[in-house]
Design an enzyme around this catalytic site. Structure first.
Site, PDB file in Angstrom:
ATOM      1  N   HIS A 148      -3.602  -0.678  -2.046  1.00 52.66           N
ATOM      2  CA  HIS A 148      -4.403   0.220  -1.214  1.00 52.66           C
ATOM      3  C   HIS A 148      -5.908   0.014  -1.367  1.00 52.66           C
ATOM      4  O   HIS A 148      -6.641   0.034  -0.385  1.00 52.66           O
ATOM      5  CB  HIS A 148      -4.058   1.671  -1.558  1.00 52.66           C
ATOM      6  N   ASP A 173       0.846  -1.187   0.000  1.00 52.32           N
ATOM      7  CA  ASP A 173       0.000   0.000   0.000  1.00 52.32           C
ATOM      8  C   ASP A 173       0.885   1.241   0.000  1.00 52.32           C
ATOM      9  O   ASP A 173       1.595   1.518   0.971  1.00 52.32           O
ATOM     10  CB  ASP A 173      -0.893  -0.039   1.247  1.00 52.32           C
TER      11      ASP A 173
END
Length: 324
Positions: free
Chosen positions: A303, A275
């Site tokens: 993400h 992420d």
């Protein structure tokens, strides 16, 4: 039990439509769009979208078993179908926390509920649950953002995400003269609040494109096009920048310090290992402050909730709390 490499992954539930929608006047000049879907007698849950300024989407309903959950999805102040569009007036974390309470009592009409939030939605979910732990049955969180300075710097200073996406960061820098690049959040704030609408839109597209470029492991022209469309970019950029410039109206380390108020509340954090917007270190620190939470770091996850491994983890979490 099959291991993570061989078990079948869970995907989003099939598309469903709301059984009720409306607009809630929350005062301060703001009216929020909301919708209820799923089972009107099911387990109540509120979905807190990312952003700030991002808005909700039909896919957000699909992370919950439609026969088990009563699902409330809404657009936060200034974005989506809520009005007025892109407004910064009376738009703070604590205004939004009180909006969630109004939605609970006036729309969902439940005593307590599960709180689900991703990215900025995780910040908001934590702020809400720490203020109203007695109203929170469980927390399901994705991509933890604590609004501490290191996280803001990660996104908007050279040395964080820029080290992974140097070419995209160079594009983010382009609208700002070299002499103003010491504080990019402030430099963008001046342009995003400009009375010159052309200047405002140019800055909004550049700000939002930076996020669109790094928000997923598998970037696509469609993702960037979504983030840079005028109907999304202005709200995302103006409101998000407004929150970054104000440190989210949170003291440094506040959400971690107040995590003691979460003791006894079960929770699951789903965190992509890769992420680039909300790095795993924040989720790790939250786990240390809130031992009850289950932290699942997804080895092939980025993400967005739409990343396959992240989707799997989130649906498993909501299924777990619904007894599926």
């Amino acid at each position: 039990m099959p291991d993570a490499q061989t078990r079948t992954r869970r995907t989003l539930y099939p598309e469903i439509e709301p059984y009720e929608t409306g607009m809630l006047d929350v005062g301060d000049g703001h009216t929020l769009y909301w919708e209820l879907s799923g089972n009107a007698d099911g387990k109540p849950v509120v979905f807190l979208h990312g952003g700030p300024g991002g808005g909700s989407s039909p896919d957000h309903r699909r992370q919950f078993h439609p026969e088990k959950y009563k699902i409330l999805v809404f657009d936060q102040r200034g974005c989506g179908k809520s009005t007025p569009y892109a407004s910064l007036d009376n738009n703070t974390t604590w205004d939004l926390v009180e909006d969630i309470e109004k939605l609970r009592t006036q729309v969902a009409k439940v005593d307590k509920w599960q709180v689900f939030g991703g990215s900025w939605g995780s910040t908001l979910a934590l702020a809400y649950a720490e203020k109203y732990p007695e109203r929170t049955t469980e927390l399901v969180l994705r991509g933890i953002f604590l609004f501490d300075q290191y996280e803001i710097d990660w996104m908007y200073k050279d040395g964080g995400a820029s080290q992974i996406y140097p070419d995209k960061f160079e594009e983010f820098l382009a609208p700002i003269p070299e002499g103003e690049r010491g504080d990019l959040v402030e430099a963008y704030r001046k342009r995003l609040t400009s009375d010159d609408k052309d200047e405002q839109l140019t800055a909004a597209k550049a700000w939002s494109k930076w996020e669109g470029d790094i928000v997923t492991l598998l970037p696509s022209p469609e993702t960037v096009e979504h983030f840079t469309s005028p109907e999304v970019a202005v709200a995302v950029a103006r409101i998000e920048n407004h929150y970054m410039a104000s440190h989210g109206w949170l003291g440094e380390g506040q959400l971690l310090r107040d995590a003691t108020r979460l003791r006894g509340i079960p929770g699951v954090i789903v965190q992509g290992r890769h992420d680039s917007c909300t790095p795993p270190i924040a989720a790790w620190r939250l786990k240390q402050a809130w031992p009850e939470v289950e932290l699942n770091i997804i080895p092939d996850g980025g993400h967005l909730f739409s990343e396959p491994g992240v989707t799997d983890g989130l649906v498993r979490a909501t299924d777990k709390f619904a007894g599926v």
